[in-house]
Design a protein around this motif. Structure first.
Motif, PDB file in Angstrom:
ATOM      1  N   VAL A 260      -0.633  46.369  97.145  1.00 39.85           N
ATOM      2  CA  VAL A 260      -0.219  46.871  95.835  1.00 39.85           C
ATOM      3  C   VAL A 260      -1.005  46.154  94.742  1.00 39.85           C
ATOM      4  N   PHE A 261      -1.074  44.847  94.819  1.00 43.03           N
ATOM      5  CA  PHE A 261      -1.815  44.081  93.818  1.00 43.03           C
ATOM      6  C   PHE A 261      -3.271  44.523  93.749  1.00 43.03           C
ATOM      7  N   LEU A 262      -3.926  44.618  94.899  1.00 47.26           N
ATOM      8  CA  LEU A 262      -5.358  44.933  94.910  1.00 47.26           C
ATOM      9  C   LEU A 262      -5.652  46.361  94.454  1.00 47.26           C
ATOM     10  N   ALA A 263      -4.700  47.272  94.618  1.00 43.40           N
ATOM     11  CA  ALA A 263      -4.890  48.649  94.164  1.00 43.40           C
ATOM     12  C   ALA A 263      -4.540  48.832  92.700  1.00 43.40           C
ATOM     13  N   SER A 264      -3.841  47.872  92.125  1.00 42.68           N
ATOM     14  CA  SER A 264      -3.349  48.007  90.758  1.00 42.68           C
ATOM     15  C   SER A 264      -4.381  47.555  89.739  1.00 42.68           C
ATOM     16  N   ASP A 265      -4.130  47.889  88.476  1.00 44.88           N
ATOM     17  CA  ASP A 265      -5.008  47.461  87.393  1.00 44.88           C
ATOM     18  C   ASP A 265      -4.907  45.963  87.145  1.00 44.88           C
ATOM     19  N   GLU A 266      -3.887  45.331  87.690  1.00 38.51           N
ATOM     20  CA  GLU A 266      -3.773  43.877  87.583  1.00 38.51           C
ATOM     21  C   GLU A 266      -4.938  43.178  88.275  1.00 38.51           C
ATOM     22  N   ALA A 267      -5.552  43.870  89.249  1.00 39.37           N
ATOM     23  CA  ALA A 267      -6.675  43.302  90.001  1.00 39.37           C
ATOM     24  C   ALA A 267      -8.002  43.880  89.523  1.00 39.37           C
ATOM     25  N   SER A 268      -8.084  44.225  88.252  1.00 39.70           N
ATOM     26  CA  SER A 268      -9.266  44.914  87.720  1.00 39.70           C
ATOM     27  C   SER A 268     -10.549  44.100  87.824  1.00 39.70           C
ATOM     28  N   TYR A 269     -10.442  42.770  87.985  1.00 41.48           N
ATOM     29  CA  TYR A 269     -11.644  41.936  88.115  1.00 41.48           C
ATOM     30  C   TYR A 269     -11.695  41.253  89.481  1.00 41.48           C
ATOM     31  N   VAL A 270     -10.974  41.817  90.441  1.00 41.02           N
ATOM     32  CA  VAL A 270     -10.952  41.273  91.794  1.00 41.02           C
ATOM     33  C   VAL A 270     -11.703  42.221  92.720  1.00 41.02           C
ATOM     34  N   SER A 271     -12.826  41.758  93.257  1.00 42.16           N
ATOM     35  CA  SER A 271     -13.609  42.555  94.191  1.00 42.16           C
ATOM     36  C   SER A 271     -14.424  41.621  95.069  1.00 42.16           C
ATOM     37  N   GLY A 272     -14.596  42.027  96.329  1.00 41.62           N
ATOM     38  CA  GLY A 272     -15.371  41.222  97.265  1.00 41.62           C
ATOM     39  C   GLY A 272     -14.634  40.019  97.803  1.00 41.62           C
ATOM     40  N   THR A 273     -13.302  40.084  97.810  1.00 45.05           N
ATOM     41  CA  THR A 273     -12.527  38.939  98.285  1.00 45.05           C
ATOM     42  C   THR A 273     -11.667  39.330  99.481  1.00 45.05           C
ATOM     43  N   VAL A 274     -11.243  38.318 100.226  1.00 48.45           N
ATOM     44  CA  VAL A 274     -10.328  38.502 101.352  1.00 48.45           C
ATOM     45  C   VAL A 274      -9.052  37.743 101.032  1.00 48.45           C
ATOM     46  N   LEU A 275      -7.951  38.463 100.958  1.00 52.14           N
ATOM     47  CA  LEU A 275      -6.658  37.873 100.619  1.00 52.14           C
ATOM     48  C   LEU A 275      -5.842  37.688 101.889  1.00 52.14           C
TER      49      LEU A 275
END
Length: 284
Positions: A260-275
């Motif tokens: 949910v977090f990674l699909a949301s706009d809250e993660a707008s600057y999150v890319s190329g990471t492994v959570l």
């Protein structure tokens, strides 16, 4: 209240497994997840969406305001139908596509059906996976190794390729695993595919970033899903997840929170990471 997963009893199922036969029953967020409108208006395609992590992601996405298409194997029709009912109960549009995503054409057809039903795809979750445990390398059938790579690696590659133009400004989240960082010998082919997916996520984040597509991965630890008793011997299922620092397996909804977090706009600057969602097991 979610069931206690600290003492999972010995059990086994025929592959691919059924949610209804799991003891104890996992939490997919049916009543526990409270939506806050974080995915309002999003259109999501989720592979392996019939049960386990995929079901929990579908339920959480729906509660957050997304319409959903789930893909599943033909053998998983019963679980898929239950997932659709859970999503539609939230007032969201939902459809299921039965498909074995081990070749390029199947992925292209799934992409077309999802776009047709949803009017586009904003967020893609590549979650479908195959595994089967063996004790020695010479016990791994050649065809199993091929199937594991076709399902886990080739399928996501072909599906992302088919949806590239639709995902501009959207997101892709790939389910990898703690196995990519701390592999078990009994899952050597599966673990290798998950390491490949971590690499794929990082490479695609660089490749698709220019068009505004964010690509990330979620690496679950031991999560209680039908895949476990359907692919592991009963003695390995007993106490599953008790070796984590938190002392238990995770519920599927506990992983869905990361999606949910990674699909949301809250993660707008999150890319190329492994959570990692691993109960304390390291992913670095």
């Amino acid at each position: 209240m979610a069931a206690d997963l600290s003492k999972i009893p010995s059990q086994q199922q025929e592959w691919p497994g059924r949610t209804a036969e799991l003891d104890p029953q996992p939490d997919h967020g049916e009543t526990s997840w409270v939506g806050r409108g974080r995915l309002t208006g999003k259109r999501a395609l989720i592979t392996g969406g019939d049960s386990g992590i995929g079901r929990a992601v579908a339920v959480a996405f729906a509660k957050e305001g997304a319409d959903v298409v789930i893909a599943h194997l033909p053998e998983e029709e019963d679980d898929a139908r239950e997932t659709l009912e859970l999503v539609r109960a939230q007032g969201r549009r939902a459809e299921a596509v039965a498909s074995d995503l081990r070749d390029a054409r199947a992925n292209q057809e799934l992409a077309s059906k999802a776009v047709e039903f949803l009017g586009g795809v904003d967020t893609l979750v590549c979650n479908a996976a195959y595994q089967m445990a063996h004790d020695e390398i010479d016990e791994f059938p050649d065809q199993q190794v091929v199937r594991t790579f076709e399902t886990n690696v080739f399928g996501p590659f072909w599906l992302i390729k088919a949806l590239e133009d639709h995902l501009k400004g959207g997101s892709v989240t790939i389910t990898t695993s703690v196995q990519a960082f701390s592999p078990s010998e009994q899952l050597l082919d599966y673990a290798a595919t998950k390491a490949a997916l971590n690499n794929l996520a990082v490479n695609l984040a660089a490749e698709l970033g220019a068009q505004g597509t964010r690509v990330n991965a979620v690496a679950p630890g031991p999560i209680w899903t039908p895949l476990i008793p359907a692919t592991m011997p009963p003695e390995k299922v007993e106490g599953f997840g008790a070796d984590t620092p938190l002392g238990r397996a995770g519920h599927p909804i506990e992983v869905a929170a990361a999606f949910v977090f990674l699909a949301s706009d809250e993660a707008s600057y999150v890319s190329g990471t492994v959570l990692g969602v691993t109960g304390g097991k390291p992913i670095f």
